[in-house]
Scaffold this motif. Structure first.
Motif, PDB file in Angstrom:
ATOM      1  N   ARG A   1       0.833  -1.201   0.000  1.00  0.00           N
ATOM      2  CA  ARG A   1       0.000   0.000   0.000  1.00  0.00           C
ATOM      3  C   ARG A   1       0.875   1.261   0.000  1.00  0.00           C
ATOM      4  NH1 ARG A   1      -1.405   3.507   3.789  1.00  0.00           N
ATOM      5  NH2 ARG A   1      -3.281   4.732   3.457  1.00  0.00           N
ATOM      6  N   LEU A   2       1.920   1.269   0.823  1.00  0.00           N
ATOM      7  CA  LEU A   2       2.807   2.437   0.881  1.00  0.00           C
ATOM      8  C   LEU A   2       3.539   2.629  -0.441  1.00  0.00           C
ATOM      9  CD1 LEU A   2       4.243   2.066   4.483  1.00  0.00           C
ATOM     10  CD2 LEU A   2       2.468   3.615   3.689  1.00  0.00           C
ATOM     11  N   ARG A   3       3.960   1.534  -1.060  1.00  0.00           N
ATOM     12  CA  ARG A   3       4.643   1.629  -2.349  1.00  0.00           C
ATOM     13  C   ARG A   3       3.710   2.243  -3.391  1.00  0.00           C
ATOM     14  NH1 ARG A   3       5.703  -3.411  -2.896  1.00  0.00           N
ATOM     15  NH2 ARG A   3       7.470  -3.334  -1.489  1.00  0.00           N
ATOM     16  N   GLU A   4       2.451   1.821  -3.369  1.00  0.00           N
ATOM     17  CA  GLU A   4       1.470   2.363  -4.312  1.00  0.00           C
ATOM     18  C   GLU A   4       1.243   3.859  -4.065  1.00  0.00           C
ATOM     19  OE1 GLU A   4      -3.253   1.813  -5.050  1.00  0.00           O
ATOM     20  OE2 GLU A   4      -2.079  -0.003  -4.704  1.00  0.00           O
ATOM     21  N   LEU A   5       1.183   4.274  -2.790  1.00  0.00           N
ATOM     22  CA  LEU A   5       1.013   5.691  -2.475  1.00  0.00           C
ATOM     23  C   LEU A   5       2.214   6.515  -2.912  1.00  0.00           C
ATOM     24  CD1 LEU A   5      -0.629   5.560   1.055  1.00  0.00           C
ATOM     25  CD2 LEU A   5      -1.675   6.330  -1.069  1.00  0.00           C
TER      26      LEU A   5
ATOM     27  N   PHE B   1       4.482  10.600  -6.382  1.00  0.00           N
ATOM     28  CA  PHE B   1       5.900  10.852  -6.588  1.00  0.00           C
ATOM     29  C   PHE B   1       6.151  12.281  -7.067  1.00  0.00           C
ATOM     30  CE2 PHE B   1       9.738  10.918  -9.198  1.00  0.00           C
ATOM     31  CZ  PHE B   1      10.654  10.504  -8.260  1.00  0.00           C
ATOM     32  N   THR B   2       5.333  12.796  -7.943  1.00  0.00           N
ATOM     33  CA  THR B   2       5.577  14.133  -8.481  1.00  0.00           C
ATOM     34  C   THR B   2       5.396  15.206  -7.411  1.00  0.00           C
ATOM     35  OG1 THR B   2       3.290  14.250  -9.218  1.00  0.00           O
ATOM     36  CG2 THR B   2       4.927  13.505 -10.817  1.00  0.00           C
ATOM     37  N   ASP B   3       4.472  14.998  -6.469  1.00  0.00           N
ATOM     38  CA  ASP B   3       4.252  15.990  -5.414  1.00  0.00           C
ATOM     39  C   ASP B   3       5.278  15.864  -4.294  1.00  0.00           C
ATOM     40  OD1 ASP B   3       2.035  16.919  -6.760  1.00  0.00           O
ATOM     41  OD2 ASP B   3       0.668  15.567  -5.708  1.00  0.00           O
ATOM     42  N   LEU B   4       5.548  14.649  -3.859  1.00  0.00           N
ATOM     43  CA  LEU B   4       6.406  14.428  -2.697  1.00  0.00           C
ATOM     44  C   LEU B   4       7.873  14.256  -3.045  1.00  0.00           C
ATOM     45  CD1 LEU B   4       4.146  11.910  -0.754  1.00  0.00           C
ATOM     46  CD2 LEU B   4       4.329  14.368  -0.430  1.00  0.00           C
ATOM     47  N   GLU B   5       8.164  13.747  -4.235  1.00  0.00           N
ATOM     48  CA  GLU B   5       9.527  13.480  -4.688  1.00  0.00           C
ATOM     49  C   GLU B   5      10.283  12.617  -3.679  1.00  0.00           C
ATOM     50  OE1 GLU B   5      11.380  17.181  -5.650  1.00  0.00           O
ATOM     51  OE2 GLU B   5       9.859  17.688  -7.128  1.00  0.00           O
TER      52      GLU B   5
END
Length: 128
Positions: free
Chosen positions: A63-67, A72-76
């Motif tokens: 689940r964390l990997r999917e999040l 990715f673009t927002d949190l990097e």
């Protein structure tokens, strides 16, 4: 004189009966409070078990990997690298002399200055 002794004895018996009556009801009140606290503790433990289960469910690696992939673009977010951690030489340990006498004149902390210089992209200073 006998009647005075009988009267004193009767008053003592009544006083002791009143005391025993109060102690009995105080004990019953405390027992009821204890039962209420036990029920509250059991309820809170059940809630804690639910929270642990929810925490485990929300922290599943898939689940964390999917999040991470979705955001990715927002949190990097990137995996940790070994060079992101400080070395032991960058830790500002207190000087043993300062620990013994806090009023003694202090020398500049070369290790802390080197660590700060390294963070700012400057070349570290050599010893004083």
């Amino acid at each position: 004189m006998r009647s005075l002794i009988y009267l004193a004895t009767a008053l003592c018996v009544m006083g002791l009966a009143f005391w025993a009556y109060r102690v009995n009801y105080d004990t019953q009140d405390k027992r009821d409070e204890l039962r209420a606290l036990d029920r509250e503790i059991a309820s809170l433990n059940e809630g804690l078990g639910v929270l642990h289960a929810e925490w485990a469910y929300l922290n599943r690696p898939d689940r964390l990997r999917e999040l991470v992939n979705l955001n990715f673009t927002d949190l990097e977010l990137l995996p940790l690298q070994a060079d992101q951690f400080a070395t032991v030489s960058e830790i500002p340990y207190p000087n043993p002399v300062e620990m013994a006498d806090p009023d003694a004149p202090q020398e500049p902390d070369v290790l802390a200055q080197n660590g700060q210089a390294a963070k700012n992209g400057q070349a570290p200073k050599e010893g004083l």
